[in-house]
Design an enzyme around this catalytic site. Structure first.
Site, mmCIF file in Angstrom:
data_model
loop_
_atom_site.group_PDB
_atom_site.id
_atom_site.type_symbol
_atom_site.label_atom_id
_atom_site.label_comp_id
_atom_site.label_asym_id
_atom_site.label_seq_id
_atom_site.Cartn_x
_atom_site.Cartn_y
_atom_site.Cartn_z
ATOM 1 N N ILE A 130 45.410 29.311 35.011
ATOM 2 C CA ILE A 130 47.042 28.531 35.713
ATOM 3 C C ILE A 130 46.189 27.035 35.562
ATOM 4 C CG2 ILE A 130 48.867 28.465 36.819
ATOM 5 C CD1 ILE A 130 48.449 31.096 35.976
ATOM 6 N N HIS A 138 43.009 41.515 41.475
ATOM 7 C CA HIS A 138 41.222 41.632 41.335
ATOM 8 C C HIS A 138 41.342 42.946 41.452
ATOM 9 C CE1 HIS A 138 37.795 40.665 39.037
ATOM 10 N NE2 HIS A 138 37.522 41.327 39.785
ATOM 11 N N ASN A 143 47.212 36.480 42.854
ATOM 12 C CA ASN A 143 46.806 37.054 41.986
ATOM 13 C C ASN A 143 45.831 39.225 42.144
ATOM 14 O OD1 ASN A 143 45.397 37.866 39.359
ATOM 15 N ND2 ASN A 143 43.354 37.260 39.756
ATOM 16 N N GLY A 149 52.009 45.635 31.712
ATOM 17 C CA GLY A 149 52.925 45.104 32.928
ATOM 18 C C GLY A 149 52.926 46.325 34.119
ATOM 19 N N SER A 150 51.898 47.601 34.422
ATOM 20 C CA SER A 150 52.155 47.807 35.677
ATOM 21 C C SER A 150 52.091 47.707 36.776
ATOM 22 C CB SER A 150 51.643 49.431 35.007
ATOM 23 O OG SER A 150 50.751 48.872 35.629
ATOM 24 N N ASN A 151 52.121 46.794 36.760
ATOM 25 C CA ASN A 151 51.843 46.239 38.304
ATOM 26 C C ASN A 151 52.903 45.342 38.631
ATOM 27 O OD1 ASN A 151 49.407 46.224 40.302
ATOM 28 N ND2 ASN A 151 48.563 46.260 38.714
ATOM 29 N N GLU A 162 46.345 49.555 43.356
ATOM 30 C CA GLU A 162 47.091 48.311 43.235
ATOM 31 C C GLU A 162 48.514 48.336 43.142
ATOM 32 O OE1 GLU A 162 45.736 46.432 39.520
ATOM 33 O OE2 GLU A 162 43.795 47.390 39.358
HETATM 34 C C1 GRF Z 1 45.351 45.106 36.231
HETATM 35 O O1 GRF Z 1 44.288 45.898 36.804
HETATM 36 C C2 GRF Z 1 45.322 43.844 37.734
HETATM 37 O O2 GRF Z 1 43.772 44.440 39.044
HETATM 38 C C3 GRF Z 1 44.136 43.322 36.537
HETATM 39 O O3 GRF Z 1 44.945 43.515 35.085
HETATM 40 C C4 GRF Z 1 45.336 44.832 35.282
HETATM 41 C C5 GRF Z 1 47.327 44.317 34.947
HETATM 42 O O4 GRF Z 1 47.756 45.965 34.671
HETATM 43 N N1 GRF Z 1 44.440 41.430 36.617
HETATM 44 P P1 GRF Z 1 48.285 46.176 34.369
HETATM 45 O O5 GRF Z 1 48.920 45.149 32.994
HETATM 46 O O6 GRF Z 1 49.804 45.567 35.380
HETATM 47 O O7 GRF Z 1 49.208 47.395 34.281
#
Ligand code: GRF
Length: 213
Positions: free
Chosen positions: A99, A115, A113, A18-20, A185
């Protein structure tokens, strides 16, 4: 003056660290993203994304699709959870399951999303995590990148909202390339969400236009 409700009532779907998701929360705190995180949906317990949600009292729904008797039953519970929290926007952030069609339809042009490559290359079913970067390096690409796109009923095929390159270095490993992509990201995803919060995104078939701010 009454307080203004943020435009995005955001549900984040995550299956990993969940770093994003964390980057979105940071952007919200910094005043760079006008969104209220209303729900975290995960496919499994004990993942980093859940810790991040719990630390801020964001409701969490752990919904492993395989635990439901049918896809329809899963779809129903998912949609119910989203409605219950008055979700009006979804961000998939490392969510590894497909989904359901009913959710895709209900959130048409309101679900993103991210990627870790330049779509339409190096995407599609099974193309996630380390595999993406391995394949980019095996192919000999000089440039990779990050794509934020709208979600449609297939894997990684929806209209592209933002895309930026990451240069491939001669000594890159899947790990080093992934780390640089992930850094990007964390900037690009909140930025894309903010464009929606500001109502600046116009979808015209496959093409997405961004109005001047
Ligand atoms: C990211 O690299 C994103 O591009 C992909 O899954 C990964 C999720 O990473 N869809 P995180 O859990 O947000 O660190």
């Amino acid at each position: 003056m009454s307080e203004q409700t943020p435009v995005l009532r955001l549900a984040v779907f995550a299956s990993g660290s969940g770093s994003n998701f964390g980057a979105m929360l940071k952007a919200i705190d910094a005043g760079k993203l006008d969104a209220e995180p209303v729900l975290l949906i995960t496919t499994r317990p004990a993942i980093g994304a859940i810790d991040k949600a719990e630390a801020r009292d964001i409701p969490v729904a752990i919904l492993p699709p395989a635990k439901f008797e049918s896809e329809g039953a899963f779809a129903e519970v998912l949609l119910h959870a989203l409605t219950e929290h008055q979700t009006n926007f979804i961000a998939l952030a490392g969510y590894l399951k497909k989904i359901p069609a009913s959710t895709v339809d209900a959130f048409k042009h309101r679900m993103l999303n991210i990627h870790p490559a330049l779509l339409p290359s190096f995407g599609g079913e099974g193309m996630y995590g380390r595999r993406v970067h391995e394949t980019v390096l095996e192919y000999g690409c000089r440039v990779s990148g990050v794509t934020v796109h709208l979600v449609d009923s297939e894997y990684d095929t929806g209209p592209i909202v933002l895309q930026e390159p990451v240069a491939v270095r001669p000594d890159d490993t899947p790990k080093s390339l992934a780390a640089r992509a992930l850094q990007l990201e964390h900037r690009l995803y909140p930025q894309a969400l903010q464009l929606f919060a500001e109502g600046r995104v116009v979808v015209d078939g496959r093409r997405v236009h961004i109005r001047d701010g």
